[in-house]
Scaffold this active site. Structure first.
Site, PDB file in Angstrom:
ATOM      1  CE  LYS A  71      -3.790   1.879   0.237  1.00 22.06           C
ATOM      2  NZ  LYS A  71      -3.723   2.376  -0.919  1.00 22.06           N
ATOM      3  CE  LYS A  95       3.344   6.624   6.437  1.00 25.10           C
ATOM      4  NZ  LYS A  95       3.419   7.884   5.635  1.00 25.10           N
ATOM      5  CE  LYS A 107       5.037   7.416  -1.126  1.00 18.44           C
ATOM      6  NZ  LYS A 107       3.734   8.234   0.364  1.00 18.44           N
ATOM      7  CB  THR A 191      -3.017  12.484   5.923  1.00 21.50           C
ATOM      8  OG1 THR A 191      -3.030  11.190   4.994  1.00 21.50           O
ATOM      9  CG2 THR A 191      -1.301  12.453   6.669  1.00 21.50           C
ATOM     10  CG  ASN A 222      -4.257  16.006   1.627  1.00 23.07           C
ATOM     11  OD1 ASN A 222      -3.829  14.779   2.443  1.00 23.07           O
ATOM     12  ND2 ASN A 222      -6.114  15.797   1.531  1.00 23.07           N
ATOM     13  CB  SER A 362      -6.448   3.839   2.487  1.00 28.17           C
ATOM     14  OG  SER A 362      -5.432   5.578   1.577  1.00 28.17           O
TER      15      SER A 362
END
Ligand code: NAD
Length: 428
Positions: A71, A95, A107, A191, A222, A362
């Site tokens: 992810k 994470k 990523k 986030t 964001n 997510s």
């Protein structure tokens, strides 16, 4: 060393090595965790509006998927490098593990500056990215998401290309989609809000009333915008915000000693998180050089823009008043600066804990897509705050119990969880 000379992968590995030594991790696990398990490097040809074809370099890197499908976001950035994507994929593994969601680390990135691309060119780039990658991603393989300079529209173009190729609806292949198109309510805020859920819990644990605190923030994208909104909503005062100015190709710090009006600044920023200089001046904001954000006399610094921003070279500029560094960006502090932060007794909330709200939401989005049933926003945010505070509590308590830096405590928890999954699978 100058900021631009730090290598994010070397930073991620240095952080890992320190805790691997502490845990006396065996050589097999060390070798596995120091590098990504799979890398895809490719070129995307895009037909430009003027009829020429431009070729963009791109990456998708999977660090570890022992705990679940990989992810991680996709960045559009002119200075994207394989090592940045490698480091970010590694941080994604830790994470997901520290918030205990059943996902691994991945990523992606494209070397491009979307400021200079038309909407049509951006759409063709997104579709091209998926055409190169569709065999390597999937709801149970690797699930991309937005990151720096990518948004819900980019994700939807990617989803549409994937579903067209696969001939079926597969909304779980990508997260960060628009609401109503498989996206989760609360993802946009997740986030930034998650950063403040964790920060607020730290303040409570240290008996510091949030209403008595001030903060200075780097970034107004964001993450930073929603962190600023939640921090102010809970009673904190943001005195300075720094962001990039595309027209001048440099950054500025916007300051209002009486406190920044986040709603007002959000009205005058563009979709890439740049504040309109002229309008900010009209609204009475002082305009200082970009690196002034770190010099402010505040209680809390929130780096929420880029990696390698807090280094030994700039550390002396940090006011003695600063009690907390709350890392919202990925990798904003270089490993050689951690000892200085510790020596001065500043509490550091590590990036892969404090900014894990995005990936947690997510994950909620994937769960909702799988059920084809979507939750109310309050329900999403309530679940998010619960997950974030639980993860914080484990890290904070371990750091107190073992008398270790909070970054190291977060690594201890995450590495142990991934190591356990790897061992149970029989990989080492
Ligand atoms: P974004 O593209 O929305 O915003 C980036 C912000 O940084 C913009 O305001 C830009 O002006 C500012 N900026 C760029 N260069 C700067 C400079 N030199 N000085 C000051 N400001 C500068 O990105 P984002 O999604 O908010 O991500 C910010 C950070 O948080 C990144 O490190 C990203 O990897 C990380 N992160 C993002 C998410 C997410 O859900 N978006 C999740 C976890 C981590």
């Amino acid at each position: 060393m100058a900021k631009e000379n730090y290598n994010p992968l070397a930073n991620a590995q240095a952080q890992f090595d320190k805790v691997a030594d502490y845990l006396e991790l065996d050589s097999g696990l060390r070798a596995l965790f120091r590098e990504p398990m799979k890398e895809m490097h490719f070129s995307i040809p895009v037909k430009m509006d003027d009829g020429t074809t431009k070729v963009f370099k791109a990456f998708r890197i999977k660090h570890n998927d022992a705990r679940g499908p990989a992810k991680g976001g996709i960045r559009f950035h002119p200075h994207e490098t394989a090592d940045t994507v490698r480091a970010l994929s590694m941080w994604m593994t830790w994470k997901c593990a520290v918030v205990d969601i059943p996902l691994g680390g991945g990523k992606g990135g494209v070397v491009c500056d979307p400021h200079n691309l038309s909407k049509g060119e951006q759409e063709r780039l997104c579709r091209g990215y998926i055409r190169q990658l569709y065999t390597q991603i999937g709801p149970n393989i690797d699930v991309p998401a937005p990151d720096v300079m990518t948004n819900a529209q980019h994700m939807l173009w990617m989803l549409d290309e994937y579903e067209t190729i696969m001939g079926q609806h597969l909304p779980g292949v990508i997260t960060g989609k628009p609401v109503g198109m498989g996206g989760s309510l609360g993802r946009t805020e997740a986030t930034g809000f998650g950063v403040i859920y964790v920060l607020h819990e730290l303040l409570r644990s240290e008996n510091i009333p949030i209403e008595s605190t001030t903060a200075s923030i780097q970034g107004f994208g964001n993450v930073a915008e929603y962190a600023a909104r939640k921090y102010v909503e809970r009673g904190g005062k943001v005195v300075a915000i720094s962001c990039w100015d595309q027209a001048d190709s440099k950054s500025y710090t916007y300051k209002k000693a009486s406190g920044c009006d986040i709603e007002q600044l959000a009205q005058i920023k563009d979709s890439f998180g740049s504040i309109d200089k002229a309008k900010a001046k009209e609204l009475g904001y002082e305009q200082l050089p970009g690196d002034e954000w770190i010099k402010q006399d505040v209680d809390i610094l929130i780096p929420a823009a880029l990696e390698n921003q807090i280094t030994p070279a700039v550390f002396p500029n940090i006011s003695k008043k600063v009690k907390i560094i709350c890392e919202a960006a990925n990798g904003p502090t270089t490993p050689d600066c951690d000892p200085l932060i510790q020596e001065r007794g500043i509490l550091l909330l590590p990036d892969f804990l404090s900014n894990a709200g995005g990936v947690t939401c997510s994950y909620f989005e994937q769960v909702q897509c799988n059920m084809n049933y979507f939750w109310e926003k309050d329900e999403v945010l309530e679940k998010l705050e619960k997950s974030m505070t639980k993860a914080f509590r484990a890290v904070y308590d371990l750091s107190r119990e073992k008398k270790v830096y909070m970054r190291d405590a977060a690594y201890i928890i995450a590495i142990n969880r991934v190591a356990n999954a790897v061992k149970l699978r029989g990989w080492v």
